[in-house]
Design a protein around this motif. Structure first.
Motif, short mmCIF file in Angstrom:
data_model
loop_
_atom_site.label_atom_id
_atom_site.label_comp_id
_atom_site.label_asym_id
_atom_site.label_seq_id
_atom_site.Cartn_x
_atom_site.Cartn_y
_atom_site.Cartn_z
N GLU A 4 0.81 -1.21 0.00
CA GLU A 4 0.00 0.00 0.00
C GLU A 4 0.85 1.26 0.00
O GLU A 4 0.52 2.24 -0.65
N ALA A 5 1.96 1.26 0.72
CA ALA A 5 2.78 2.46 0.85
C ALA A 5 3.44 2.84 -0.46
O ALA A 5 3.93 3.96 -0.60
N ASP A 6 3.47 1.92 -1.42
CA ASP A 6 4.17 2.20 -2.67
C ASP A 6 3.37 3.10 -3.61
O ASP A 6 3.94 3.67 -4.53
N TRP A 7 2.05 3.18 -3.43
CA TRP A 7 1.25 3.95 -4.38
C TRP A 7 1.19 5.42 -3.98
O TRP A 7 0.16 5.96 -3.59
N ILE A 8 2.34 6.05 -4.05
CA ILE A 8 2.46 7.48 -3.77
C ILE A 8 2.71 8.18 -5.10
O ILE A 8 3.75 7.98 -5.74
N LEU A 9 1.75 8.96 -5.53
CA LEU A 9 1.86 9.56 -6.85
C LEU A 9 2.95 10.62 -6.89
O LEU A 9 3.05 11.44 -5.96
N PRO A 10 3.74 10.64 -7.95
CA PRO A 10 4.76 11.68 -8.08
C PRO A 10 4.14 13.02 -8.47
O PRO A 10 3.03 13.07 -9.01
N GLU A 11 4.87 14.08 -8.20
CA GLU A 11 4.42 15.39 -8.68
C GLU A 11 4.52 15.42 -10.21
O GLU A 11 5.50 14.94 -10.78
N HIS A 31 3.61 13.50 -17.00
CA HIS A 31 4.55 12.68 -16.25
C HIS A 31 5.49 11.98 -17.24
O HIS A 31 5.28 12.01 -18.45
N GLY A 32 6.50 11.33 -16.70
CA GLY A 32 7.30 10.43 -17.51
C GLY A 32 8.41 11.08 -18.29
O GLY A 32 9.02 12.07 -17.86
N ASN A 33 8.68 10.54 -19.48
CA ASN A 33 9.82 10.90 -20.31
C ASN A 33 9.35 11.77 -21.48
O ASN A 33 8.75 11.25 -22.44
N PRO A 34 9.62 13.07 -21.46
CA PRO A 34 9.14 13.95 -22.53
C PRO A 34 9.67 13.59 -23.91
O PRO A 34 9.09 14.01 -24.92
N GLU A 35 10.76 12.81 -23.97
CA GLU A 35 11.34 12.44 -25.27
C GLU A 35 10.67 11.20 -25.86
O GLU A 35 10.90 10.87 -27.02
N GLY A 36 9.86 10.51 -25.09
CA GLY A 36 9.24 9.27 -25.58
C GLY A 36 7.97 9.51 -26.37
O GLY A 36 7.48 10.64 -26.49
N THR A 37 7.44 8.44 -26.94
CA THR A 37 6.12 8.50 -27.57
C THR A 37 5.10 8.96 -26.54
O THR A 37 5.12 8.51 -25.39
N ARG A 38 4.23 9.85 -26.93
CA ARG A 38 3.25 10.38 -25.98
C ARG A 38 2.08 9.41 -25.85
O ARG A 38 1.52 8.91 -26.83
N LEU A 39 1.69 9.16 -24.60
CA LEU A 39 0.47 8.44 -24.27
C LEU A 39 -0.50 9.42 -23.61
O LEU A 39 -0.12 10.13 -22.69
N PHE A 55 -0.98 1.07 -13.01
CA PHE A 55 -0.83 0.75 -14.43
C PHE A 55 0.15 1.70 -15.11
O PHE A 55 1.17 1.29 -15.65
N TRP A 56 -0.13 3.02 -15.05
CA TRP A 56 0.69 3.92 -15.86
C TRP A 56 2.06 4.23 -15.25
O TRP A 56 2.95 4.73 -15.95
N SER A 57 2.25 3.86 -13.99
CA SER A 57 3.59 4.00 -13.42
C SER A 57 4.59 3.09 -14.11
O SER A 57 5.80 3.36 -14.11
N LEU A 58 4.10 2.02 -14.74
CA LEU A 58 4.96 1.08 -15.47
C LEU A 58 5.40 1.64 -16.82
O LEU A 58 6.21 1.03 -17.51
N PHE A 63 7.77 6.39 -21.76
CA PHE A 63 6.80 7.18 -22.50
C PHE A 63 6.58 8.57 -21.88
O PHE A 63 6.79 8.78 -20.68
N ASP A 64 6.14 9.48 -22.73
CA ASP A 64 5.68 10.80 -22.34
C ASP A 64 4.21 10.64 -21.95
O ASP A 64 3.33 10.55 -22.81
N VAL A 65 3.94 10.56 -20.66
CA VAL A 65 2.61 10.19 -20.16
C VAL A 65 1.83 11.45 -19.79
O VAL A 65 2.21 12.19 -18.88
N VAL A 66 0.73 11.70 -20.49
CA VAL A 66 -0.13 12.84 -20.23
C VAL A 66 -1.49 12.32 -19.78
O VAL A 66 -2.11 11.50 -20.47
N VAL A 67 -1.93 12.75 -18.62
CA VAL A 67 -3.16 12.22 -18.03
C VAL A 67 -4.16 13.34 -17.77
O VAL A 67 -3.77 14.49 -17.52
#
Length: 301
Positions: A4-11, A31-39, A55-58, A63-67
């Protein structure tokens, strides 16, 4: 699997408030890698995209992860009931994509959507130029004839349940304990019940405990709209490679009838054995593995 303690969302790397219809805004986070393919990711009704962090922490290393959350969900303030229609969600989706291009620059991107949020890219008139590929997790679609009655009755039941569900809780822990008891949520990975409590509840306006961020009458109305608009989707008309990853169609459903999309020749379809409608929260590693397998041959992973 994580505790449970692992699910701490990053800024987030950045946050942008996107104006949408009705004087509302939607908070888009990167979040993530701005140089990667955007999700570009969004979520199912009544939930929040931060809930899908297991899921998306993986995906953030590559990837460049936009949520973003659907209106009145997650980070977004509640808007009037009259604004909660599927066409409004589609318009929100298009405005969010415009803002993503404006703030981050246009580049190849993949839409990754679960449940009701899948309807926005499928019904948008601009879908063909927005995404290089789509990955849809258990979209709320129905076959034209043979499942019509079952689908419609399930939608009506779900909407009625939404109208009657408990919406206030004394503590976050009380809500997490309730989720652990309910059959539809028993297969989720450790810690998700507490993550759901913190991401789908907010402090009650009257100061007595917590309440649902997305009001139950709003949820019921969107479910009723999904019944109308789901039949309008033509998967054979999609203009980009599309992967549908479904729940196990052999299991009794807890949300909507789980369909086998195997006869759709233009759609790459898989299902996860033993997974329910909440498959990204139950089998995040398997969901990512199937998604990667789809994206790699088309140069997007």
């Amino acid at each position: 699997m994580a505790s449970e303690a692992d699910w701490i969302l990053p800024e987030p790397l950045s946050v942008h408030e996107v104006p949408v219809e009705g004087d509302s805004t939607i908070a888009v986070r990167r979040h993530g890698n701005p140089e990667g393919t955007r999700l570009v990711l969004s979520h199912g009704i009544g939930l929040s995209i931060d809930l899908y962090y297991p899921f998306w922490s993986l995906l953030t290393d590559e990837f460049d992860v936009v949520v973003y959350d659907l209106r009145s969900h997650g980070w977004n303030a509640a808007s009037p009931l009259s604004d909660h229609t599927v066409p409004t969600f589609v318009d929100d989706h298009d405005r969010v994509l415009d803002a993503i291009d404006s703030h981050f620059g246009a580049k190849p991107q993949v839409g990754v959507f679960h449940s009701v949020s899948s309807l926005a890219p499928l019904l948008s008139t601009t879908e063909g130029r927005r995404f290089s590929a789509l990955v849809l997790f258990d979209p709320p679609l129905r076959k034209p004839v043979e499942t019509r009655n079952e689908f419609d009755e399930a939608i009506k039941r779900a909407a009625k349940m939404a109208e009657q569900r408990t919406y206030q809780f004394k503590t976050l822990e009380a809500y997490a304990d309730l989720l652990a008891f309910l059959p539809p949520f028993r297969q989720m990975v450790p810690g998700v019940h507490h993550l759901m409590a913190s991401t789908t509840l907010r402090e009650a306006e009257n100061g007595s405990g917590f309440e649902l961020r997305f009001p139950r009458e709003h949820e019921a109305q969107i479910m009723a709209h999904a019944r109308i608009f789901a039949v309008l989707v033509d998967l054979d008309a999609l203009q980009c490679p599309t992967k549908v990853i479904g729940a196990d169609p052999t299991l009794p459903y807890s949300y909507l009838p789980t369909l086998d999309f195997g006869e759709m020749l233009t759609v790459d379809y898989d299902f996860l054995p033993d997974a329910t409608h909440f498959l990204q929260l139950e089998q995040p590693d398997n969901c990512v593995a199937i998604m990667r397998k789809f994206l790699e041959p088309i140069g997007l992973a």
